[in-house]
Design a protein around this motif. Structure first.
Motif, PDB file in Angstrom:
ATOM      1  N   PHE A   4       0.971  -1.669  -0.154  1.00 14.41           N
ATOM      2  CA  PHE A   4      -0.026   0.078   0.058  1.00 14.41           C
ATOM      3  C   PHE A   4       0.823   1.185   0.359  1.00 14.41           C
ATOM      4  O   PHE A   4       0.322   2.657  -0.848  1.00 14.41           O
ATOM      5  CB  PHE A   4      -1.142  -0.500   1.080  1.00 14.41           C
ATOM      6  N   VAL A   5       2.245   1.120   0.715  1.00 15.58           N
ATOM      7  CA  VAL A   5       2.786   2.384   0.799  1.00 15.58           C
ATOM      8  C   VAL A   5       3.569   2.595  -0.425  1.00 15.58           C
ATOM      9  O   VAL A   5       3.741   3.870  -1.191  1.00 15.58           O
ATOM     10  CB  VAL A   5       4.011   1.888   1.707  1.00 15.58           C
ATOM     11  N   THR A   6       3.814   1.310  -1.286  1.00 13.03           N
ATOM     12  CA  THR A   6       4.335   1.979  -2.575  1.00 13.03           C
ATOM     13  C   THR A   6       3.115   2.871  -3.479  1.00 13.03           C
ATOM     14  O   THR A   6       3.986   3.129  -4.763  1.00 13.03           O
ATOM     15  CB  THR A   6       5.069   0.719  -3.431  1.00 13.03           C
ATOM     16  N   ILE A   7       2.073   2.361  -3.325  1.00 19.74           N
ATOM     17  CA  ILE A   7       0.728   2.868  -3.929  1.00 19.74           C
ATOM     18  C   ILE A   7       0.874   4.163  -4.242  1.00 19.74           C
ATOM     19  O   ILE A   7       0.346   4.524  -4.728  1.00 19.74           O
ATOM     20  CB  ILE A   7       0.082   1.877  -3.990  1.00 19.74           C
ATOM     21  N   LEU A   8       0.977   4.507  -2.250  1.00 22.43           N
ATOM     22  CA  LEU A   8       0.785   6.113  -2.625  1.00 22.43           C
ATOM     23  C   LEU A   8       2.384   6.616  -2.723  1.00 22.43           C
ATOM     24  O   LEU A   8       2.363   7.931  -3.361  1.00 22.43           O
ATOM     25  CB  LEU A   8       1.283   5.479  -0.521  1.00 22.43           C
ATOM     26  N   ASP A   9       3.080   5.842  -2.698  1.00 27.67           N
ATOM     27  CA  ASP A   9       4.410   6.419  -2.771  1.00 27.67           C
ATOM     28  C   ASP A   9       4.207   6.911  -4.529  1.00 27.67           C
ATOM     29  O   ASP A   9       5.020   8.339  -5.456  1.00 27.67           O
ATOM     30  CB  ASP A   9       5.921   5.472  -2.696  1.00 27.67           C
ATOM     31  N   PHE A  10       4.419   6.211  -5.931  1.00 24.52           N
ATOM     32  CA  PHE A  10       3.356   6.460  -7.028  1.00 24.52           C
ATOM     33  C   PHE A  10       2.655   7.402  -7.754  1.00 24.52           C
ATOM     34  O   PHE A  10       2.798   8.479  -8.211  1.00 24.52           O
ATOM     35  CB  PHE A  10       3.318   5.271  -7.395  1.00 24.52           C
ATOM     36  N   VAL A  11       1.909   7.174  -6.702  1.00 24.45           N
ATOM     37  CA  VAL A  11      -0.032   7.951  -7.161  1.00 24.45           C
ATOM     38  C   VAL A  11       0.739   9.369  -6.314  1.00 24.45           C
ATOM     39  O   VAL A  11       0.589  10.297  -7.301  1.00 24.45           O
ATOM     40  CB  VAL A  11      -0.745   8.166  -6.410  1.00 24.45           C
ATOM     41  N   GLY A  12       1.824   9.677  -4.967  1.00 24.60           N
ATOM     42  CA  GLY A  12       2.164  10.651  -4.664  1.00 24.60           C
ATOM     43  C   GLY A  12       3.582  11.584  -5.441  1.00 24.60           C
ATOM     44  O   GLY A  12       3.155  12.800  -5.795  1.00 24.60           O
ATOM     45  N   THR A  13       3.391  10.659  -6.417  1.00 30.49           N
ATOM     46  CA  THR A  13       4.547  10.839  -7.930  1.00 30.49           C
ATOM     47  C   THR A  13       4.558  11.554  -8.624  1.00 30.49           C
ATOM     48  O   THR A  13       4.630  12.633  -9.137  1.00 30.49           O
ATOM     49  CB  THR A  13       5.646   9.333  -7.520  1.00 30.49           C
ATOM     50  N   PHE A  14       3.073  10.926  -8.730  1.00 29.75           N
ATOM     51  CA  PHE A  14       2.566  11.259  -9.945  1.00 29.75           C
ATOM     52  C   PHE A  14       2.431  13.269  -9.725  1.00 29.75           C
ATOM     53  O   PHE A  14       1.324  14.008 -10.688  1.00 29.75           O
ATOM     54  CB  PHE A  14       1.157  10.422 -11.017  1.00 29.75           C
TER      55      PHE A  14
END
Length: 205
Positions: A4-14
């Motif tokens: 879930f943290v990885t998903i948050l990281d990529f969405v935050g990056t975008f």
């Protein structure tokens, strides 16, 4: 499956990349310059965090951060006339990135065994430092140094996240609550013009 943290990281990056590219386009940067600003916004805070935590910056081991920024670049190119015209577009994407990156930074530091106060600082750096680099690149006073509640929203969200963990809450739920706290704190601060006191001094000659 990504965590879930990885998903948050990529969405935050975008989201952060779009906020940087959107401002760069308003300053009439070319495509390369806009991409650099978007990339610095997206990975700047995480890079500083990882250097302080003595780990390899995430973007140096995973090209997805560069790819996410490229997708953000194409998004702005394709929908530029809508993204640039909407005055609140930057604010929305910047606030989303701020919330998600605060959670990511806190989670990474806490997972490495650092105390909660270090995790809160790392979360704040992850969330706010990229925006500082963005504003420097486009020759603006960084938001973190203005009256607006910005980094303090990260601190508040980090505290709420830690309290949720102390209450033995599920990590995913604690992350969601922490991120939503940052988002809501920032929204309310801007909506109701809540600011920190200004440090007064002698004016410049």
């Amino acid at each position: 499956m990504p965590s879930f943290v990885t998903i948050l990281d990529f969405v935050g990056t975008f989201a952060f990349a779009i906020s940087g590219i959107r401002l760069a386009s308003a300053k009439r940067f070319d495509w390369f310059g806009a991409y650099v600003v978007g990339l610095a916004t997206a990975i700047g805070g995480g890079t500083i965090r990882d250097v302080l935590l003595d780990v390899t910056p995430a973007w140096m081991t995973d090209p997805m951060y560069l790819i996410c920024t490229a997708f953000a670049m194409f998004f702005v190119i394709l929908f530029g006339k809508y993204v640039i015209r909407l005055n609140n577009t930057f604010f929305i994407f910047d606030t989303i990135g701020l919330a998600l990156f605060t959670v990511v930074g806190f989670s990474k530091a806490y997972a490495l065994g650092y105390p909660f106060w270090i995790a809160i600082i790392m979360g704040s750096i992850t969330g706010a430092a990229g925006g500082v680099l963005r504003d420097i690149f486009i020759n603006e006073i960084p938001l973190i140094f203005r009256k607006e509640i910005y980094a303090m929203a990260c601190v508040i969200g980090g505290l709420v996240y830690w309290i949720c963990l102390m209450l033995d809450m599920e990590s995913v739920l604690a992350q969601i609550i922490g991120g939503v706290t940052v988002f809501v704190a920032r929204i309310l601060a801007v909506k109701y013009k809540i600011t920190l006191p200004i440090l007064k001094g002698d004016p410049e000659p």
